[in-house]
Enzyme design. Structure first.
Site, PDB file in Angstrom:
ATOM      1  N   GLY A  35      30.093  23.262  23.238  1.00 46.74           N
ATOM      2  CA  GLY A  35      30.293  22.318  24.339  1.00 46.74           C
ATOM      3  C   GLY A  35      30.051  20.894  23.887  1.00 46.74           C
ATOM      4  O   GLY A  35      28.977  20.561  23.377  1.00 46.74           O
ATOM      5  N   VAL A  86      35.173  29.394  23.596  1.00 49.15           N
ATOM      6  CA  VAL A  86      34.211  30.477  23.379  1.00 49.15           C
ATOM      7  C   VAL A  86      34.627  31.671  24.224  1.00 49.15           C
ATOM      8  O   VAL A  86      34.869  31.530  25.428  1.00 49.15           O
ATOM      9  CB  VAL A  86      32.786  30.038  23.800  1.00 49.15           C
ATOM     10  CG1 VAL A  86      31.787  31.167  23.582  1.00 49.15           C
ATOM     11  CG2 VAL A  86      32.367  28.781  23.060  1.00 49.15           C
ATOM     12  N   GLU A 123      31.857   9.891  46.616  1.00 51.07           N
ATOM     13  CA  GLU A 123      32.506   8.932  45.707  1.00 51.07           C
ATOM     14  C   GLU A 123      34.025   9.094  45.759  1.00 51.07           C
ATOM     15  O   GLU A 123      34.768   8.117  45.758  1.00 51.07           O
ATOM     16  CB  GLU A 123      31.982   9.119  44.280  1.00 51.07           C
ATOM     17  CG  GLU A 123      30.528   8.673  44.153  1.00 51.07           C
ATOM     18  CD  GLU A 123      30.021   8.646  42.714  1.00 51.07           C
ATOM     19  OE1 GLU A 123      30.505   9.452  41.901  1.00 51.07           O
ATOM     20  OE2 GLU A 123      29.144   7.817  42.410  1.00 51.07           O
ATOM     21  N   ASP A 156      23.873  21.141  32.380  1.00 50.42           N
ATOM     22  CA  ASP A 156      24.235  21.851  33.613  1.00 50.42           C
ATOM     23  C   ASP A 156      24.078  23.366  33.528  1.00 50.42           C
ATOM     24  O   ASP A 156      23.955  24.042  34.544  1.00 50.42           O
ATOM     25  CB  ASP A 156      25.714  21.576  33.958  1.00 50.42           C
ATOM     26  CG  ASP A 156      25.909  20.249  34.672  1.00 50.42           C
ATOM     27  OD1 ASP A 156      24.927  19.489  34.782  1.00 50.42           O
ATOM     28  OD2 ASP A 156      27.041  19.976  35.104  1.00 50.42           O
TER      29      ASP A 156
HETATM   30  C1  LIG Z   1      32.968  14.712  39.671  1.00 50.78           C
HETATM   31  C2  LIG Z   1      31.582  14.604  39.084  1.00 50.78           C
HETATM   32  C3  LIG Z   1      30.860  13.446  39.232  1.00 50.78           C
HETATM   33  C4  LIG Z   1      29.594  13.321  38.668  1.00 50.78           C
HETATM   34  N1  LIG Z   1      28.908  12.140  38.815  1.00 50.78           N
HETATM   35  C5  LIG Z   1      27.731  11.989  38.200  1.00 50.78           C
HETATM   36  C6  LIG Z   1      27.039  10.741  38.253  1.00 50.78           C
HETATM   37  O1  LIG Z   1      27.507   9.800  38.890  1.00 50.78           O
HETATM   38  N2  LIG Z   1      25.881  10.611  37.565  1.00 50.78           N
HETATM   39  C7  LIG Z   1      25.359  11.642  36.825  1.00 50.78           C
HETATM   40  O2  LIG Z   1      24.309  11.477  36.196  1.00 50.78           O
HETATM   41  N3  LIG Z   1      25.964  12.842  36.778  1.00 50.78           N
HETATM   42  C8  LIG Z   1      27.130  13.035  37.444  1.00 50.78           C
HETATM   43  N4  LIG Z   1      27.777  14.247  37.374  1.00 50.78           N
HETATM   44  C9  LIG Z   1      27.129  15.364  36.670  1.00 50.78           C
HETATM   45  C10 LIG Z   1      27.316  15.261  35.168  1.00 50.78           C
HETATM   46  O3  LIG Z   1      28.633  14.889  34.839  1.00 50.78           O
HETATM   47  C11 LIG Z   1      26.963  16.598  34.550  1.00 50.78           C
HETATM   48  O4  LIG Z   1      25.628  16.869  34.895  1.00 50.78           O
HETATM   49  C12 LIG Z   1      27.101  16.579  33.031  1.00 50.78           C
HETATM   50  O5  LIG Z   1      28.446  16.376  32.660  1.00 50.78           O
HETATM   51  C13 LIG Z   1      26.610  17.883  32.418  1.00 50.78           C
HETATM   52  O6  LIG Z   1      26.731  17.794  31.034  1.00 50.78           O
HETATM   53  P1  LIG Z   1      26.824  19.092  30.148  1.00 50.78           P
HETATM   54  O7  LIG Z   1      26.926  18.616  28.746  1.00 50.78           O
HETATM   55  O8  LIG Z   1      25.765  20.028  30.534  1.00 50.78           O
HETATM   56  O9  LIG Z   1      28.187  19.781  30.597  1.00 50.78           O
HETATM   57  P2  LIG Z   1      29.671  19.225  30.594  1.00 50.78           P
HETATM   58  O10 LIG Z   1      29.705  17.748  30.625  1.00 50.78           O
HETATM   59  O11 LIG Z   1      30.360  19.968  31.692  1.00 50.78           O
HETATM   60  O12 LIG Z   1      30.235  19.715  29.181  1.00 50.78           O
HETATM   61  C14 LIG Z   1      30.499  21.064  28.924  1.00 50.78           C
HETATM   62  C15 LIG Z   1      31.508  21.135  27.803  1.00 50.78           C
HETATM   63  O13 LIG Z   1      31.702  22.502  27.487  1.00 50.78           O
HETATM   64  C16 LIG Z   1      33.069  22.747  27.272  1.00 50.78           C
HETATM   65  N5  LIG Z   1      33.333  24.162  27.564  1.00 50.78           N
HETATM   66  C17 LIG Z   1      33.150  24.819  28.719  1.00 50.78           C
HETATM   67  N6  LIG Z   1      33.478  26.120  28.583  1.00 50.78           N
HETATM   68  C18 LIG Z   1      33.872  26.287  27.303  1.00 50.78           C
HETATM   69  C19 LIG Z   1      34.318  27.407  26.554  1.00 50.78           C
HETATM   70  N7  LIG Z   1      34.420  28.644  27.073  1.00 50.78           N
HETATM   71  N8  LIG Z   1      34.621  27.207  25.258  1.00 50.78           N
HETATM   72  C20 LIG Z   1      34.529  25.980  24.681  1.00 50.78           C
HETATM   73  N9  LIG Z   1      34.110  24.895  25.356  1.00 50.78           N
HETATM   74  C21 LIG Z   1      33.784  25.037  26.647  1.00 50.78           C
HETATM   75  C22 LIG Z   1      33.775  21.815  28.226  1.00 50.78           C
HETATM   76  O14 LIG Z   1      35.101  21.533  27.797  1.00 50.78           O
HETATM   77  C23 LIG Z   1      32.880  20.584  28.202  1.00 50.78           C
HETATM   78  O15 LIG Z   1      33.294  19.634  27.246  1.00 50.78           O
HETATM   79  C24 LIG Z   1      29.043  14.397  37.943  1.00 50.78           C
HETATM   80  C25 LIG Z   1      29.767  15.589  37.796  1.00 50.78           C
HETATM   81  C26 LIG Z   1      31.029  15.689  38.368  1.00 50.78           C
HETATM   82  C27 LIG Z   1      31.809  16.959  38.193  1.00 50.78           C
END
Ligand SMILES: Cc1cc2nc3c(=O)[nH]c(=O)nc-3n(C[C@H](O)[C@H](O)[C@H](O)COP(=O)(O)OP(=O)(O)OC[C@H]3O[C@@H](n4cnc5c(N)ncnc54)[C@H](O)[C@@H]3O)c2cc1C
Length: 420
Positions: free
Chosen positions: A12, A80, A171, A301
């Site tokens: 990810g 994955v 938003e 997340d």
């Molecule tokens: C519309 C929206 C608005 C938001 N606004 C805010 C905000 O204003 N402020 C804030 O702090 N947070 C905000 N968030 C929350 C924040 O974006 C998330 O908490 C954050 O992106 C989580 O990061 P992460 O690295 O855990 O997961 P993600 O950013 O979701 O990254 C996960 C990665 O895993 C990859 N992936 C998933 N499944 C697979 C697979 N099977 N194989 C290979 N790759 C895979 C995806 O492509 C992605 O690149 C918002 C979320 C959304 C959806």
């Protein structure tokens, strides 16, 4: 890809995965970052892409570019398909399996439609970059269709229902109504703007349940002032391409339903044999490792991380994901160097959301709140800090400043690869 150095496999390339990779830059390790996309998605700005304020490259950044100066790091595009924690091996759809010495799970969350009839087929979720582009294209297409055939207006072609009174829903509602009233009003002068309705539907009694009452009231008023129709205590029962049925029996005519109502941990977590917490999230230890697998970190997340100060599970936020990713990267580097490990400590940057021009809300850890222009500046500062590079920050500032001065959303065009 054989190496004498321990292999750190990062699954990810979101905030968590990239945060971990960057902190491993100087580690004596082979770092392998795999994502299903070749880009990092900046989810907090997806709604700005969906409403033409930002362009694709301001919200998606090449993963290879982000780590290109790291001699020990490689990037692969792969989905994955299976993770075997006992065998320490990960399978992918497009590339061969990879083994690891350390595993970083940063696969994020996915939309949860809570079994709502028709939602998976007809709703527009806002979680990925393709989701945002699809919504933008659909909105533009509906206005073009209504211009050709004005009878579609009566059928709800221009109406948008947004589900979820949390930050994503609020938003998006604020941005859609601005796109409509400032830009589409000029783009489509023959269409009756006053008949294009934007409705925000929330099941609970108020919007923004995580904020103080003062902020909740400000938000509802700011949206209503901008002509968003706010319906609280209303639940969506079913969705079809042009109707949204509420549990109350009311039927809303709308060709667009945006889903901002719920998330769950990536479905892959169910196959790991781990005990999961609410929302399909992996419970982690204070150092962010997974119980009984000290070589596996779950971050952002996908994880239920308990704040050492408040003893509450931290929300699914960009700052939590980035800080947890950075912590894991640092810890793995320390472990490889034979140093002691430390528990994760979250630095709260406040909870915030942007509602529209000169309207935003911020609530700090101690309870201090801000609204209006001051909050919008704080929102912009925190979000600029989360963007992965200075180039992205400059890009966003130019687009925001341009839109603030001219009200123009220059991204409101449709580009289809199968067009001539
Ligand atoms: C519309 C929206 C608005 C938001 N606004 C805010 C905000 O204003 N402020 C804030 O702090 N947070 C905000 N968030 C929350 C924040 O974006 C998330 O908490 C954050 O992106 C989580 O990061 P992460 O690295 O855990 O997961 P993600 O950013 O979701 O990254 C996960 C990665 O895993 C990859 N992936 C998933 N499944 C697979 C697979 N099977 N194989 C290979 N790759 C895979 C995806 O492509 C992605 O690149 C918002 C979320 C959304 C959806």
């Amino acid at each position: 890809m054989s190496s004498e150095r321990p292999r750190v496999l990062i699954l990810g390339g979101g905030f968590a995965g990239v945060g971990a990779a960057k902190k491993l830059e100087n580690a004596d390790a082979e770092v392998v970052l795999v994502d299903r996309h070749d880009y990092h998605t900046f989810q907090p700005l997806l709604y700005q892409l969906a409403t033409g304020l930002l362009e694709t490259t301001a919200v998606g950044h090449s993963l290879r570019d982000l780590v290109e100066r790291q001699e020990n790091t490689s990037v692969h595009k792969g989905t994955v398909s299976a993770i075997d924690l006992d065998a320490r091996e990960v399978q992918f759809e497009e590339i061969g399996p990879l083994t690891y010495d350390y595993l970083v799970l940063g696969l994020g969350a996915e939309v949860n439609f809570f079994g709502t009839e028709g939602a998976a087929e007809h709703a527009f979720p806002m979680y990925t970059l393709p989701n945002a582009v699809r919504l933008k294209d659909h909105l533009l297409e509906r206005w073009e269709a209504a211009e050709r055939d004005p009878s579609l207006v009566e059928d709800g072609a221009l109406n948008v229902v947004i589900v979820g009174g949390g930050p994503t829903g609020v938003e998006t509602a604020g941005a859609v109504v601005e796109l409509y009233r400032a830009d589409f009003a000029k783009d489509y002068p023959s269409l009756p703007q006053e008949e294009a309705r934007v409705t925000l539907v929330e099941a609970g009694p108020e919007l923004f349940s995580m904020f103080k009452p003062k902020i909740r009231e400000y938000t509802a008023k700011a949206l209503r002032d901008r002509t968003v129709e706010v319906q609280t205590g209303a639940m969506v029962a079913s969705v079809s391409p042009n109707r949204v049925a509420l549990k109350s029996g009311e039927e809303l005519k709308a060709h667009t339903l945006v889903w901002g109502a719920g998330l769950q941990g990536n479905a892959l977590v169910q196959s790991l044999g781990l005990e999961l917490q609410r929302g399909n999230r992996i419970g982690v230890r204070p150092d962010l490792t997974v119980p009984e697998h000290p070589e596996v970190y779950a971050l952002g997340d996908i994880a239920a991380i308990v704040d050492e100060k408040t003893k509450q599970v931290l929300p699914q936020l960009g700052s939590v994901a980035l800080q947890s990713g950075e912590h894991a990267g640092e810890e793995i580097a320390r472990r490889i160097a034979g140093k002691d490990i430390k528990p994760f400590k979250y630095k709260d940057k406040g909870t915030m959301a942007a509602i529209g021009r000169r309207a935003a809300v911020v609530q700090m850890l101690g309870g201090k709140t801000m609204t209006g222009t001051k909050a919008q500046l704080a929102w912009a500062t925190v979000h600029l800090a989360l963007l992965p590079t200075n180039e992205d920050r400059a890009h966003a500032v130019v687009d925001w400043a341009g839109a603030a001065l001219t009200h123009q959303r220059t991204g409101r065009i449709t580009v289809k690869t199968d067009d001539a």
